[in-house]
Design an enzyme around this catalytic site. Structure first.
Site, PDB file in Angstrom:
ATOM      1  CE  LYS A 194      -3.343  -2.628  -0.265  1.00 29.83           C
ATOM      2  NZ  LYS A 194      -4.335  -3.393   0.372  1.00 29.83           N
TER       3      LYS A 194
HETATM    4  C1  LIG Z   1      -4.894  -4.632   0.849  1.00 31.51           C
HETATM    5  C2  LIG Z   1      -7.435  -4.779   0.701  1.00 31.51           C
HETATM    6  C3  LIG Z   1      -7.682  -5.055   1.712  1.00 31.51           C
HETATM    7  C4  LIG Z   1      -7.176  -4.974   3.061  1.00 31.51           C
HETATM    8  O1  LIG Z   1      -5.939  -4.785   4.251  1.00 31.51           O
HETATM    9  P1  LIG Z   1      -5.495  -5.925   4.815  1.00 31.51           P
HETATM   10  O2  LIG Z   1      -5.026  -4.428   5.894  1.00 31.51           O
HETATM   11  O3  LIG Z   1      -4.388  -6.162   4.388  1.00 31.51           O
HETATM   12  O4  LIG Z   1      -6.538  -5.654   6.168  1.00 31.51           O
HETATM   13  C5  LIG Z   1      -9.220  -4.011   1.886  1.00 31.51           C
HETATM   14  N1  LIG Z   1      -9.498  -3.824   0.937  1.00 31.51           N
HETATM   15  C6  LIG Z   1      -9.177  -3.569  -0.215  1.00 31.51           C
HETATM   16  C7  LIG Z   1      -9.542  -2.778  -1.745  1.00 31.51           C
HETATM   17  C8  LIG Z   1      -7.555  -3.876   0.143  1.00 31.51           C
HETATM   18  O5  LIG Z   1      -6.528  -3.701  -1.221  1.00 31.51           O
END
Ligand SMILES: *Cc1c(COP(=O)(O)O)cnc(C)c1O
Length: 377
Positions: free
Chosen positions: A181
């Site tokens: 991210k």
């Molecule tokens: C990465 C992601 C999540 C989950 O994030 P985590 O921190 O791994 O729980 C949820 N929704 C979307 C759209 C994502 O890209």
């Protein structure tokens, strides 16, 4: 040449702050988490941020704190990571998928309206690839039907649309600091809200429902704690916060770097037969979290393998998630339920886009994609 799908930007500043936390005795939720929450909320223009272990936790706790549970329905998109739907199921509520817009892949507000039943309590939009959902229209619809909005903003720290930023119209917005991210501590998440009592409840829910955290028991004279609600173990640690704090001021410069790459890709691919791209809507500030192309469904997997053979990191974001076995078996979802999302899911693939991607690497990706797409069709 090998072009990684993603490389993080953690560096000296992050290492130094991490080292400074390691030299203290307090590794779990404490001072660094407080500082991160303050600066993160400030960046987003929100009253409160609560640091957690993941965005999945943020989505789950948001729904719990807003009173969603068994018997309730929450409308969401099938064009997302499965965590969005799972977080709804963790509360005992049922995820109801609504189809998406063909040009953006974002939730289609008309389809959301059509999916509302007397049991619908909330809507969980996902700002796909970094482009915001039409929040003004969704907000109108939600107000008309008395629905809660919980935003899955895992792709979109930076977004803005019609003068609305992420979190402005949702009761909460949920963020991920997972490895790929735009800011990351490996694994982590946060929820933001403008409602102080909701923030308070989220803090309690993230730590077993206890009335005081470890930092209070350590810093002040020992007090017995009570457990007032059934909470979870979702609290962010000082180690995670230490990695995140210095990245907050990098959010916008990093977005601009991704935007430059996105513009270069779009210019290079425009007019190429057999390749389309999601629309960039006017008046939208894009997070550019992912760069996706849409190819012919018959050729998508071959193009995916060919790019990997040419040492380019790729991903699929996403195959429509209602077609996973879990949702077929539990809710009877099947092909044809959500034709737009299914079509995108069979055509999409994601290319490398991140700050630090070299010009030569971007050019190599462009040349290789052009050749591979031509050869496939
Ligand atoms: C990465 C992601 C999540 C989950 O994030 P985590 O921190 O791994 O729980 C949820 N929704 C979307 C759209 C994502 O890209």
């Amino acid at each position: 040449m090998k072009v990684e799908f993603f490389r993080h930007q953690l560096g000296e500043a992050n290492l130094n702050r991490l080292a400074s936390v390691m030299r203290t005795i307090f590794l779990t939720t404490g001072k660094e988490v407080d500082l991160f929450e303050k600066e993160f909320a400030q960046y987003l223009g929100q009253g409160h941020a609560v640091g957690l272990t993941s965005a999945t936790a943020a989505l789950h706790l948001s729904l719990l704190a807003l009173g969603i549970g068994p018997g309730d329905e929450v409308i969401t998109t099938p064009m997302t990571f499965v965590a969005t739907a799972l977080a709804i199921m963790h509360t005992g509520a049922r995820p109801v998928f609504a189809d998406v817009e063909p040009d953006t892949g974002n939730l289609d507000i008309n389809q959301v309206a059509a999916a509302i039943t007397p049991r619908t309590k909330a809507v969980m939009p996902v700002h796909l690839y970094g482009q915001m959902v039409d929040m003004r229209r969704l907000d109108q619809l939600a107000k008309t039907h008395g629905l809660i909005i919980v935003e899955d903003a895992a792709h979109c720290l930076e977004g803005e649309r019609d003068e609305i930023r992420v979190g402005d119209l949702g009761q909460t917005a949920c963020f991920s600091f997972y490895a790929t991210k735009s800011i990351t501590c490996g694994e982590g998440g946060a929820v933001t809200t403008n409602d102080p009592s909701l923030a308070e409840l989220l803090r309690q829910y993230r730590l077993h429902g206890m009335s005081t955290g470890a930092v209070d028991r350590y810093t002040n004279l020992y007090r017995h704690y009570d457990v007032e609600v059934e909470g979870w173990k979702y609290n962010m640690s000082n180690l995670q916060a230490a990695l995140l704090i210095d990245q907050i001021k990098e959010i916008e410069p990093r977005r601009q770097e991704r935007e430059r790459i996105a513009i270069y890709y779009r210019d290079s691919f425009s007019g190429l037969a057999g390749l389309e791209m999601p629309a960039l809507l006017p008046g939208v500030k894009q997070g550019h979290h992912l760069f996706t192309i849409w190819v012919h469904p018959k050729h998508r997997d071959k193009i995916l393998w060919d790019l990997q053979k040419e040492a380019i990191g790729v991903a699929v974001n996403y195959r429509a998630c209602h077609l996973f076995t879990l949702f077929r078996e539990r809710y009877g979802c099947r092909e044809g339920d959500l034709p737009v999302a299914e079509a995108i899911g069979s055509r999409t693939l994601s290319l490398p886009i991140y700050p630090g991607l070299q010009v030569a690497e971007v050019e190599y990706v462009v040349d290789t994609v052009r050749r591979v797409v031509k050869n496939a069709g």
